[in-house]
Write a protein that holds these residues in place. Structure first.
Motif, PDB file in Angstrom:
ATOM      1  N   LYS A 152       0.860  -1.186   0.000  1.00 26.32           N
ATOM      2  CA  LYS A 152       0.000   0.000   0.000  1.00 26.32           C
ATOM      3  C   LYS A 152       0.893   1.231   0.000  1.00 26.32           C
ATOM      4  CE  LYS A 152      -4.046  -2.066   0.564  1.00 26.32           C
ATOM      5  NZ  LYS A 152      -5.138  -1.931  -0.361  1.00 26.32           N
ATOM      6  N   PHE A 153       0.452   2.243  -0.742  1.00 25.89           N
ATOM      7  CA  PHE A 153       1.221   3.475  -0.894  1.00 25.89           C
ATOM      8  C   PHE A 153       0.369   4.686  -0.509  1.00 25.89           C
ATOM      9  CE2 PHE A 153       2.906   0.273  -3.758  1.00 25.89           C
ATOM     10  CZ  PHE A 153       4.264   0.336  -3.498  1.00 25.89           C
ATOM     11  N   GLU A 154       0.875   5.872  -0.798  1.00 23.96           N
ATOM     12  CA  GLU A 154       0.154   7.103  -0.464  1.00 23.96           C
ATOM     13  C   GLU A 154      -1.278   7.053  -0.995  1.00 23.96           C
ATOM     14  OE1 GLU A 154       4.512   8.126  -0.701  1.00 23.96           O
ATOM     15  OE2 GLU A 154       3.144   7.080  -2.063  1.00 23.96           O
ATOM     16  N   ASN A 155      -2.166   7.706  -0.249  1.00 22.28           N
ATOM     17  CA  ASN A 155      -3.592   7.817  -0.607  1.00 22.28           C
ATOM     18  C   ASN A 155      -4.332   6.485  -0.552  1.00 22.28           C
ATOM     19  OD1 ASN A 155      -3.825  10.634  -1.026  1.00 22.28           O
ATOM     20  ND2 ASN A 155      -2.753  10.398  -2.965  1.00 22.28           N
ATOM     21  N   GLU A 156      -3.846   5.559   0.280  1.00 19.80           N
ATOM     22  CA  GLU A 156      -4.551   4.298   0.454  1.00 19.80           C
ATOM     23  C   GLU A 156      -4.770   4.042   1.945  1.00 19.80           C
ATOM     24  OE1 GLU A 156      -3.778   0.998  -2.601  1.00 19.80           O
ATOM     25  OE2 GLU A 156      -1.786   1.875  -2.278  1.00 19.80           O
ATOM     26  N   PHE A 157      -5.909   3.413   2.235  1.00 19.11           N
ATOM     27  CA  PHE A 157      -6.185   2.979   3.603  1.00 19.11           C
ATOM     28  C   PHE A 157      -5.477   1.651   3.833  1.00 19.11           C
ATOM     29  CE2 PHE A 157      -9.692   5.964   3.304  1.00 19.11           C
ATOM     30  CZ  PHE A 157      -9.739   6.480   4.593  1.00 19.11           C
ATOM     31  N   VAL A 158      -5.122   1.410   5.080  1.00 21.97           N
ATOM     32  CA  VAL A 158      -4.419   0.182   5.406  1.00 21.97           C
ATOM     33  C   VAL A 158      -4.877  -0.342   6.767  1.00 21.97           C
ATOM     34  CG1 VAL A 158      -2.444   1.426   6.387  1.00 21.97           C
ATOM     35  CG2 VAL A 158      -2.136  -0.897   5.580  1.00 21.97           C
ATOM     36  N   THR A 159      -5.186  -1.633   6.806  1.00 20.99           N
ATOM     37  CA  THR A 159      -5.488  -2.372   8.031  1.00 20.99           C
ATOM     38  C   THR A 159      -5.764  -3.809   7.626  1.00 20.99           C
ATOM     39  OG1 THR A 159      -6.709  -2.334  10.113  1.00 20.99           O
ATOM     40  CG2 THR A 159      -8.015  -2.088   8.114  1.00 20.99           C
ATOM     41  N   SER A 160      -6.014  -4.667   8.572  1.00 24.61           N
ATOM     42  CA  SER A 160      -6.582  -5.987   8.288  1.00 24.61           C
ATOM     43  C   SER A 160      -8.072  -5.829   8.569  1.00 24.61           C
ATOM     44  CB  SER A 160      -5.960  -7.053   9.203  1.00 24.61           C
ATOM     45  OG  SER A 160      -4.636  -7.309   8.842  1.00 24.61           O
ATOM     46  N   PHE A 161      -8.837  -5.437   7.558  1.00 26.12           N
ATOM     47  CA  PHE A 161     -10.220  -5.014   7.751  1.00 26.12           C
ATOM     48  C   PHE A 161     -11.073  -6.038   8.497  1.00 26.12           C
ATOM     49  CE2 PHE A 161      -9.324  -1.714   4.637  1.00 26.12           C
ATOM     50  CZ  PHE A 161      -9.975  -0.651   5.218  1.00 26.12           C
ATOM     51  N   GLN A 162     -10.986  -7.291   8.094  1.00 23.51           N
ATOM     52  CA  GLN A 162     -11.828  -8.309   8.725  1.00 23.51           C
ATOM     53  C   GLN A 162     -11.566  -8.375  10.227  1.00 23.51           C
ATOM     54  OE1 GLN A 162     -11.648 -12.015   6.619  1.00 23.51           O
ATOM     55  NE2 GLN A 162     -12.731 -13.129   8.210  1.00 23.51           N
ATOM     56  N   GLU A 163     -10.290  -8.397  10.593  1.00 27.49           N
ATOM     57  CA  GLU A 163      -9.938  -8.497  12.006  1.00 27.49           C
ATOM     58  C   GLU A 163     -10.210  -7.196  12.754  1.00 27.49           C
ATOM     59  OE1 GLU A 163      -7.902  -9.490   9.521  1.00 27.49           O
ATOM     60  OE2 GLU A 163      -7.245 -11.534   9.936  1.00 27.49           O
ATOM     61  N   PHE A 164     -10.078  -6.065  12.059  1.00 24.20           N
ATOM     62  CA  PHE A 164     -10.369  -4.773  12.682  1.00 24.20           C
ATOM     63  C   PHE A 164     -11.846  -4.694  13.059  1.00 24.20           C
ATOM     64  CE2 PHE A 164     -11.838  -0.337  12.282  1.00 24.20           C
ATOM     65  CZ  PHE A 164     -11.089   0.248  13.289  1.00 24.20           C
ATOM     66  N   VAL A 165     -12.717  -5.011  12.112  1.00 25.36           N
ATOM     67  CA  VAL A 165     -14.158  -4.932  12.348  1.00 25.36           C
ATOM     68  C   VAL A 165     -14.579  -5.894  13.463  1.00 25.36           C
ATOM     69  CG1 VAL A 165     -16.427  -5.382  11.312  1.00 25.36           C
ATOM     70  CG2 VAL A 165     -14.711  -4.089  10.042  1.00 25.36           C
ATOM     71  N   ILE A 190     -13.232  -1.315   0.901  1.00 20.74           N
ATOM     72  CA  ILE A 190     -13.297  -2.778   0.952  1.00 20.74           C
ATOM     73  C   ILE A 190     -13.456  -3.349  -0.457  1.00 20.74           C
ATOM     74  CG2 ILE A 190     -14.698  -4.737   1.772  1.00 20.74           C
ATOM     75  CD1 ILE A 190     -15.074  -3.103   4.390  1.00 20.74           C
ATOM     76  N   GLY A 191     -14.215  -2.657  -1.309  1.00 22.63           N
ATOM     77  CA  GLY A 191     -14.341  -3.070  -2.713  1.00 22.63           C
ATOM     78  C   GLY A 191     -12.997  -3.022  -3.431  1.00 22.63           C
ATOM     79  N   GLN A 192     -12.210  -1.979  -3.160  1.00 25.97           N
ATOM     80  CA  GLN A 192     -10.877  -1.863  -3.761  1.00 25.97           C
ATOM     81  C   GLN A 192      -9.967  -2.994  -3.275  1.00 25.97           C
ATOM     82  OE1 GLN A 192      -9.665   2.103  -2.689  1.00 25.97           O
ATOM     83  NE2 GLN A 192     -11.169   3.058  -4.034  1.00 25.97           N
ATOM     84  N   GLU A 193     -10.067  -3.311  -1.972  1.00 26.34           N
ATOM     85  CA  GLU A 193      -9.285  -4.417  -1.405  1.00 26.34           C
ATOM     86  C   GLU A 193      -9.620  -5.725  -2.128  1.00 26.34           C
ATOM     87  OE1 GLU A 193      -7.407  -4.912   1.914  1.00 26.34           O
ATOM     88  OE2 GLU A 193      -6.871  -2.880   1.327  1.00 26.34           O
ATOM     89  N   TYR A 194     -10.904  -5.960  -2.308  1.00 23.66           N
ATOM     90  CA  TYR A 194     -11.348  -7.189  -2.972  1.00 23.66           C
ATOM     91  C   TYR A 194     -10.827  -7.239  -4.407  1.00 23.66           C
ATOM     92  CZ  TYR A 194     -14.335 -10.783  -4.936  1.00 23.66           C
ATOM     93  OH  TYR A 194     -14.783 -11.915  -5.574  1.00 23.66           O
ATOM     94  N   SER A 195     -10.954  -6.124  -5.123  1.00 23.86           N
ATOM     95  CA  SER A 195     -10.474  -6.058  -6.511  1.00 23.86           C
ATOM     96  C   SER A 195      -8.975  -6.300  -6.587  1.00 23.86           C
ATOM     97  CB  SER A 195     -10.798  -4.701  -7.137  1.00 23.86           C
ATOM     98  OG  SER A 195     -12.179  -4.536  -7.248  1.00 23.86           O
ATOM     99  N   GLN A 196      -8.240  -5.725  -5.628  1.00 24.82           N
ATOM    100  CA  GLN A 196      -6.786  -5.909  -5.599  1.00 24.82           C
ATOM    101  C   GLN A 196      -6.442  -7.388  -5.413  1.00 24.82           C
ATOM    102  OE1 GLN A 196      -4.731  -3.978  -2.288  1.00 24.82           O
ATOM    103  NE2 GLN A 196      -2.975  -3.559  -3.610  1.00 24.82           N
ATOM    104  N   LYS A 197      -7.158  -8.069  -4.521  1.00 32.27           N
ATOM    105  CA  LYS A 197      -6.909  -9.497  -4.292  1.00 32.27           C
ATOM    106  C   LYS A 197      -7.258 -10.318  -5.541  1.00 32.27           C
ATOM    107  CE  LYS A 197      -7.327  -9.773   0.741  1.00 32.27           C
ATOM    108  NZ  LYS A 197      -7.181  -8.381   1.051  1.00 32.27           N
ATOM    109  N   GLU A 198      -8.352  -9.984  -6.185  1.00 33.37           N
ATOM    110  CA  GLU A 198      -8.749 -10.685  -7.408  1.00 33.37           C
ATOM    111  C   GLU A 198      -7.702 -10.506  -8.507  1.00 33.37           C
ATOM    112  OE1 GLU A 198     -11.809 -12.486  -8.614  1.00 33.37           O
ATOM    113  OE2 GLU A 198     -11.479 -12.931  -6.504  1.00 33.37           O
ATOM    114  N   ARG A 199      -7.246  -9.262  -8.704  1.00 34.48           N
ATOM    115  CA  ARG A 199      -6.216  -8.994  -9.719  1.00 34.48           C
ATOM    116  C   ARG A 199      -4.944  -9.765  -9.407  1.00 34.48           C
ATOM    117  NH1 ARG A 199      -7.936  -3.748  -9.134  1.00 34.48           N
ATOM    118  NH2 ARG A 199      -6.067  -3.192  -7.968  1.00 34.48           N
TER     119      ARG A 199
END
Length: 195
Positions: A73-86, A129-138
């Motif tokens: 992850k670089f500038e202008n991106e959110f970062v966390t382990s979303f599933q575990e954070f929520v 979260i949609g961007q995260e999913y797309s990144q994993k798919e790509r």
């Protein structure tokens, strides 16, 4: 709060300027040196961060003690382990800086409060979260079951920032190949054609 973060929030079109200013107070800057942890595997995931400068890698450590890098992850991106954070659970991966970085972080308690006060944040989080999913798919489509040369060629044409900013051993881990295979792939692609 830096203008970088406010500009990002403004660009989403989700929040009014008042909501942006209100939201900004909950995000606190964390300055991390290269190699510092933002989140450690096995610890409760307590923050969501927004990178205003620098970069991080996310990885899990396998039985042999090797890092298996899943994303950068670089500038202008959110970062966390979303599933575990929520769920407020222990993170299954570490997130560590690969450059000196400034990350604006919000705690779980403040995050919950902010979602209750500014419902438009739900749209932003859904988008992230949609961007995260797309990144994993790509990642799965472009880096599974391909040769080292094809993987490196794809990085060069679609994710050149990785070649410029990521250490060779980290890039090899991300691509699922050895450092030696990556070096050979670079040689094959960059070698002048000899007839």
């Amino acid at each position: 709060m830096t203008d970088v973060f406010k500009n990002y929030l403004s660009s989403t079109g989700e929040l009014s300027s008042g909501e942006i200013n209100f939201s900004a107070q909950f995000f606190k800057p964390i300055r991390l040196k290269k190699g510092d942890f933002f989140i450690r595997e096995g610890e409760i995931c307590r923050h969501v961060g927004f990178i205003t400068s620098g970069a991080v890698k996310a990885y899990a450590v396998d039985k042999e003690g090797e890092e298996n890098i899943t994303c950068f992850k670089f500038e202008n991106e959110f970062v966390t382990s979303f599933q575990e954070f929520v769920a407020q659970e222990k993170s299954r991966r570490s997130i560590r800086t690969i450059e000196d970085s400034v990350i604006y972080a919000i705690s779980y308690v403040d995050y919950q409060y902010l979602l209750g006060q500014v419902t438009a944040w739900n749209g932003i989080i859904k988008s992230v979260i949609g961007q995260e999913y797309s990144q994993k798919e790509r990642y799965l489509l472009n880096y599974n079951n391909k040769s080292a040369v094809d993987k490196y060629r794809h990085v060069l044409s679609n994710e050149p920032m990785l070649v410029q900013r990521v250490a060779t051993q980290d890039l090899a881990s991300y691509l699922g190949i050895t450092q030696r295979s990556l070096t050979r792939a670079k040689g094959q692609i960059h070698r002048p054609n000899v007839l």
